[in-house]
Design an enzyme around this catalytic site. Structure first.
Site: not given
Length: 427
Positions: A167, A174-175, A287-288, A382, A408
């Site tokens: 994709f 352009a982010g 997608g998220r 842990w 995304e």
């Protein structure tokens, strides 16, 4: 009117209501009504209600992840290369066309099925999970929703059986502001093809992909309304310019792509010219939820490994996990993982029901990624010193978790989205 409503009305002091009318407007219940989107069912069920098909898929994916992927996780991480046999196994098990209809060689299953598959793979290796996620929830979904029948027939069978999809939206400039992209696809005077030129970066799956879904502007004078979607194959001239070396999900390829006068036949347009920005917005919401699934799987995987070790490791005559301070930490993280799962499952079901899920998808992505970072970080502590080594793979979960807050849509973008929906509801 119900008896309860009549009783409440009778007990209301009318004079007080009149005097406070102006103030009451500010606290009107109309705000809540705007967000009233509940359905009525005969018998409500829990969010852990899955179909037989979904449960069978979960079992199948968990078995494949444990038996096939897990033995190769460290090697893939250190070499930063996805094992080809692992990828082929994903195709062989039907995990690369989960929602794709059977007529296009897909499995024809639900969106929640895709979410389950991503979650289960991420318990073992989030790198493989993101390959499955991007391929299914972004690439395949754009084709299924928007491509012509001819495009579907030509491209979907390959995506379901043997060709990884990528994709291609993000660019150097352009982010988060995805629609300021500079890549162009100019129609040739003949009208037969477009010439694609530009650069994309941070493109997942691009190292393994054979099929690329590219967003480009056919008319920059129209701004984002010139953005359109195109499908191209690698052999059409896609240049893999650089593979990024990353903190986490290292076996998942993230590359810079160059397009230099690539000829795209006009029949390779996906959907309508000028509608690419709408497709991207729509698809990134789905997608998220996929990223949220990756993060809850990651969190559960780290938790499972660490807590098992904590109950085996003994200090001061008893298991480390038996100390109250440790138990409280386990309980807190387990509760947060559970909450993240429920938010994610709910967003997935809302999407399946055709209801608005934008806010819920943003919440799922934001919260699940936050929980994943906490769970993975706690898991290292842990396990003490051994958790800090690469022997157990626990530290890898922590490295892999950080990307959840970035791709995304960064977590700040998710909070911005949630805030905008709250403003619509209450302002």
């Amino acid at each position: 009117m119900s008896a309860l409503a009549r009783s409440l009305r009778a007990s209301t002091n009318v004079s007080r209501v009149a005097a406070a009318r102006t103030q009451a407007r500010a606290f009107s219940v109309s705000a809540a009504r705007k967000d009233w989107d509940f359905t009525t069912v005969e018998k409500p069920g829990s969010l852990y209600n899955f179909t037989d098909e979904e449960n069978l898929l979960r079992e199948t994916v968990r078995k494949y992840a444990t038996e096939v992927i897990e033995p190769k996780v460290r090697e893939m991480d250190e070499s930063e290369v996805m094992d080809k046999d692992v990828i082929q196994g994903l195709f062989d098990n039907g995990l690369m066309g989960i929602e794709t209809p059977e007529q296009y060689d897909g499995a024809g299953m639900s969106f929640t099925s895709a979410i389950i598959a991503v979650e289960e793979i991420a318990r073992v290796d989030p790198s493989v999970a993101v390959l499955v996620d991007v391929h299914n929830t972004l690439v395949n979904t754009v084709f299924r929703h928007h491509a012509s029948d001819a495009v579907k027939e030509k491209w979907l069978p390959g995506l379901a059986t043997n060709k990884v999809g990528s994709f291609c939206l993000t660019e150097p400039g352009a982010g988060s502001d995805a629609f300021s992209l500079q890549t162009t696809a100019k129609l040739d005077p003949s009208g037969d093809f477009y010439l694609l030129n530009g650069t994309k970066m941070w493109i997942s799956n691009s190292g393994e992909a054979e099929t690329f879904l590219v967003f480009a502007n056919v008319d920059p004078s129209k701004g984002y309304k010139g953005i359109s979607a195109f499908v191209i194959s690698k052999d059409m001239g896609v240049e893999i310019a650089k593979k990024e070396q990353k903190l986490g999900i290292r076996a998942s390829s993230t590359c810079v792509l160059n397009f230099d006068n690539i000829k795209i036949p006009k029949e390779n347009v996906v959907g309508e010219i000028g509608k690419g920005y709408k497709y991207a917005i729509e698809i990134l919401n789905e997608g998220r939820i996929g990223i949220a699934a990756q993060m809850i799987g990651l969190a559960q995987g780290a938790f499972d490994k660490a807590i098992t070790y904590a109950y085996q490791r003994k200090q001061f005559g008893k298991a480390v996990g038996d100390f109250q301070g440790m138990g409280f930490q386990f309980a807190e993280v387990a509760t947060e993982i559970e909450a993240a799962k429920l938010i994610t499952y709910n967003a997935a079901r809302l999407k399946e029901e055709g209801r608005n899920f934008t806010k819920e998808a943003a919440m799922a992505k934001y919260y699940a990624s936050t929980v994943a970072m906490k769970a993975a970080g706690q898991a290292i502590e842990w396990c003490g010193g051994i958790g800090f080594t690469r022997d157990t793979g626990i530290e890898k979960y922590w490295r892999d978790s950080k990307i959840g807050a970035i791709y995304e849509g960064t977590n700040n973008i998710q909070l911005e989205t949630i805030a905008k929906h709250l403003k619509k509801q209450y302002a």
